[in-house]
Scaffold this active site. Structure first.
Site, PDB file in Angstrom:
ATOM      1  N   GLU A   7       5.378   3.831  -5.943  1.00 25.33           N
ATOM      2  CA  GLU A   7       4.025   3.754  -5.393  1.00 25.33           C
ATOM      3  C   GLU A   7       3.553   5.076  -4.803  1.00 25.33           C
ATOM      4  OE1 GLU A   7       3.159  -0.001  -4.073  1.00 25.33           O
ATOM      5  OE2 GLU A   7       1.572   0.568  -2.684  1.00 25.33           O
ATOM      6  N   ASP A 101       5.751  -0.971  -4.542  1.00 25.49           N
ATOM      7  CA  ASP A 101       6.039  -1.868  -3.425  1.00 25.49           C
ATOM      8  C   ASP A 101       6.018  -3.317  -3.881  1.00 25.49           C
ATOM      9  OD1 ASP A 101       6.252   0.297  -1.834  1.00 25.49           O
ATOM     10  OD2 ASP A 101       4.332   0.043  -0.810  1.00 25.49           O
ATOM     11  N   TYR A 306      10.742  -3.270   4.564  1.00 28.78           N
ATOM     12  CA  TYR A 306       9.337  -3.196   4.183  1.00 28.78           C
ATOM     13  C   TYR A 306       8.432  -3.772   5.282  1.00 28.78           C
ATOM     14  CZ  TYR A 306       5.359  -3.087   1.052  1.00 28.78           C
ATOM     15  OH  TYR A 306       4.150  -2.808   0.486  1.00 28.78           O
TER      16      TYR A 306
END
Ligand SMILES: [Zn+2]
Ligand SMILES: [Zn+2]
Length: 668
Positions: A7, A101, A306
């Site tokens: 990403e 992601d 995350y």
């Protein structure tokens, strides 16, 4: 060649490092930066490298809104160098792995990259998903790749399309109605407008609030060498006379009528999802959007998991004891030791359970020297919260006493922490302890002092960023990835001041117009409906096209209603724009001070009484000026801000600035 797409560039670097065990070297593909090892190239995107947009012909703001709502949208590149690099790499690739992601946005970004690759060459595309950028997690994901989740990506596409269409149509309507075109446009949007309405509504409550006086009666009471404070059983006296008379009746002694001691269990907090995390981190005095920036960097560097997650329940697979063991040495050694002594580590559970990501937890042990101070603060918060969720409850000892003096009933309370439990690890939610000695029923104690305090009822508090983001989550406004950005955007658009969160005049008028003529937009219901429909797209129960068509129909009805009242809306917006542009009162003639343009194109704060009054103060040449709601302490002038790009700078009071500039020049 094996092409891996991530990403961001930072993520590409980290993943290349992990997969190559440190041997990857930076390289260029066309002019895009990438990392190479053996026959693998890892290329980082910049989030979305393409965007959905209206075709060229619709850029003209004079386009009829019915046509705008129905326009076929096109995809255009936003980061050409990266798109070129991706196309170039696709030519040599015999296998492509999407490692963006792991969430809706990431799935869509992955699908976008996949379409670019496939426009060059029909090559096999795989998808890997992980929640932590640690060697173990990343390698595990690359050993068992899967496919892009098309339904999930499509739900992301639906949101993009709906947001674009709503945003563009409403923004154009409001801006043309107020005659604010070019870079002075007034924006409105599907999530933005209901969020702004929350802030405006609160400000209205505050403005309408009428404070009421009340009186409190206190007595200081001594037992042995200690003194404690007792309060009259009537918490608030509505009139002064009865408060005074109650205080007068209190005499030199008070008798204990009742004394109760009890224990209170104070359960540890749930694990961090994004919303809980942002709320806690904003309380440290860092803005929500900055917190998210830092959290993403901590994630990409492998320090935390995350940070975009709705989940507040740790999955069974996560080895919590192993994570605690990482901290056996270093600054959290004592915390880790105390947890590891426990027989079993049972984490708390929040109300939301999802399967995409675990709640936020530390993935590696950092020390303060590894991170810059603000990142350390955020990292420490994540570590301490993680420890707290594995700890025992805190226990409080509460005491309640009823007393009587001169016929008046009094009360006293005590609150003491008897077992710190989770509060030992998580000192952020501090509660003030209050000591009350143990009392014997029937004991007669000395009253050493008494007093009557006059107070006022307080207006509701303004939203803090953390509380606002929590409220948005409750109402289904925005997503874990966008909520903090929306608040930031409202500030950039000149609709709110950030600290405290306070709307500008134009924000109030835009909201009022929408609430009156298009209530669908200012209320969160519409938005919640879309969120529900997006869930259905992700589960495959509903087609993306249907959702977009529905949403276009609703918008068309909204716009028809707004258009019927265009003239009223215009008048109200323009009046408040004029009010908003007023900086203060001219110290020389009492007329209004406004931002004026000089003949040479410069700008200054000038008197609206010109040419009869020539009072003026200088202003910086560039940047968008914002007149805030706050006033200078010394002058009847409102403080200014200036925006360059996406940054807002405090300019302060134009009169104070001019005075200090003149003084500096005198010295020089
Ligand atoms: Zn003047
Ligand atoms: Zn001033």
């Amino acid at each position: 060649m094996h092409l891996v797409v991530t990403e961001k560039d930072l993520a590409a670097k980290r993943i290349a490092e992990i997969l190559s065990d440190g041997t990857a070297a930076p390289t260029k593909v066309a002019s895009a930066s990438a990392y190479r090892f053996n026959s693998t190239v890892v290329l980082g995107l910049r989030g979305h490298v393409v965007k959905l947009d209206f075709p060229e012909a619709y850029r003209d703001w004079k386009v009829n809104f019915h046509d705008l709502i129905r326009a076929d949208l096109v995809t255009v590149p936003t980061h050409k160098a990266i798109v070129l690099g991706l196309k170039r790499a696709a030519k040599d690739a015999d296998r492509v792995t999407i490692a963006t992601d792991f969430d809706t946005e990431g799935e869509l970004i992955g699908l976008e990259a996949c379409s670019i690759v496939k426009s060059i060459k029909d090559v096999k595309v795989e998808r890997v998903r992980f929640s932590a950028m640690t060697p173990m997690e990343v390698k595990r994901a690359f050993r068992s790749p899967t496919q892009i989740d098309l339904n999930l990506a499509r739900s992301g596409e639906a949101r993009q399309a709906v947001d674009l269409i709503w945003g563009a149509t409403l923004t154009r309507f409001i801006s043309t109605a107020a005659n604010r075109l070019g870079d002075r446009f007034l924006s409105a949007g599907r999530v933005q407008s209901p969020t702004l309405a929350l802030i405006v509504d609160r400000e209205r409550e505050i403005a309408q609030f009428v404070p009421e006086p009340y009186w409190e009666v206190f007595a200081d009471i001594r037992i042995g060498s200690e003194t404690f404070q007792a309060k009259h059983q009537t918490d608030r006296f509505q009139d002064k006379a009865s408060a005074m008379s109650a205080a007068q009746k209190i005499d030199a002694t008070a008798t204990v009528v009742r004394f109760v001691k009890s224990a209170r269990v104070d359960a540890p907090p749930p694990p961090f999802n994004t919303t809980e995390f942002l709320a806690a981190a904003s309380a440290l005095g860092i803005s929500a959007s900055r917190v998210m920036e830092i959290a993403e960097r901590l994630y990409t560097a492998g320090w935390i998991s995350y940070p975009r997650t709705d989940n507040t329940v740790f999955p069974n697979e996560l080895d919590l004891r192993l994570i605690v063991s990482m901290f056996k040495s270093g600054p959290f050694a004592a915390n880790a030791q105390s947890l590891l002594q426990k027989g079993s580590l049972v984490p708390t559970r929040g109300k939301k359970q999802t399967t995409d990501h675990p709640p936020i937890y530390p993935t590696a042990r950092a020390t303060p020297t590894d991170l810059e101070p603000r990142s350390w603060k955020i990292y420490e918060l994540v570590v301490r919260r993680f420890f707290a969720t594995l700890s025992d409850p805190a226990r409080w000892c509460t005491k309640k006493a009823d007393l009587e003096s001169g016929g008046e009933p009094l009360k006293a309370t005590g609150l003491e922490l008897s077992e710190p439990g989770w509060r030992y690890h998580y000192p952020y939610a501090h509660i003030q302890e209050r000591r009350l000695p143990g009392l014997q029923v029937g004991a007669v104690l000395a009253v050493t002092d008494k007093k009557v305090l006059e107070k006022e009822t307080q207006p509701p508090q303004r939203w803090g960023q953390g509380a606002l983001i929590k409220k948005m989550e409750q109402l289904g406004l925005g997503t874990k990835s966008t909520r903090h950005e929306i608040v930031q955007k409202l500030a950039q658009r000149g609709y709110i001041d950030l600290s405290p969160l306070r709307p500008t005049g134009i924000a109030c008028s835009v909201t009022e117009s929408l609430e009156r003529y298009a209530p669908t937009i200012a209320k969160p219901d519409m938005t919640r409906l879309l969120e529900e429909e997006m869930e259905k797209i992700s589960s495959g129960a509903l087609a993306k096209e249907m959702v977009v068509i529905n949403s276009r129909d609703i918008l068309e009805q909204v716009l028809d209603r707004l258009d019927e009242r265009r003239e009223e809306i215009r008048a109200s917006l323009q009046a408040s724009l004029r009010r908003d542009a007023t900086v203060g009162t001219c110290p020389e003639c009492g007329s209004g001070l406004i931002v004026r343009r000089s003949k040479r194109g410069g700008r200054f704060v000038g008197c609206s009484g010109y040419p009869n009054c020539a009072f003026g103060l200088p202003l910086p040449k560039s940047g968008r000026l914002r007149v805030t709601a706050r006033k200078c302490k010394h002058h009847d002038m409102r403080l200014l801000k200036v925006q360059t790009g996406t940054r807002l700078w405090d300019l302060g009071c134009p009169q104070c600035n001019y005075t200090s500039w003149r003084e500096k020049n005198k010295e020089g």
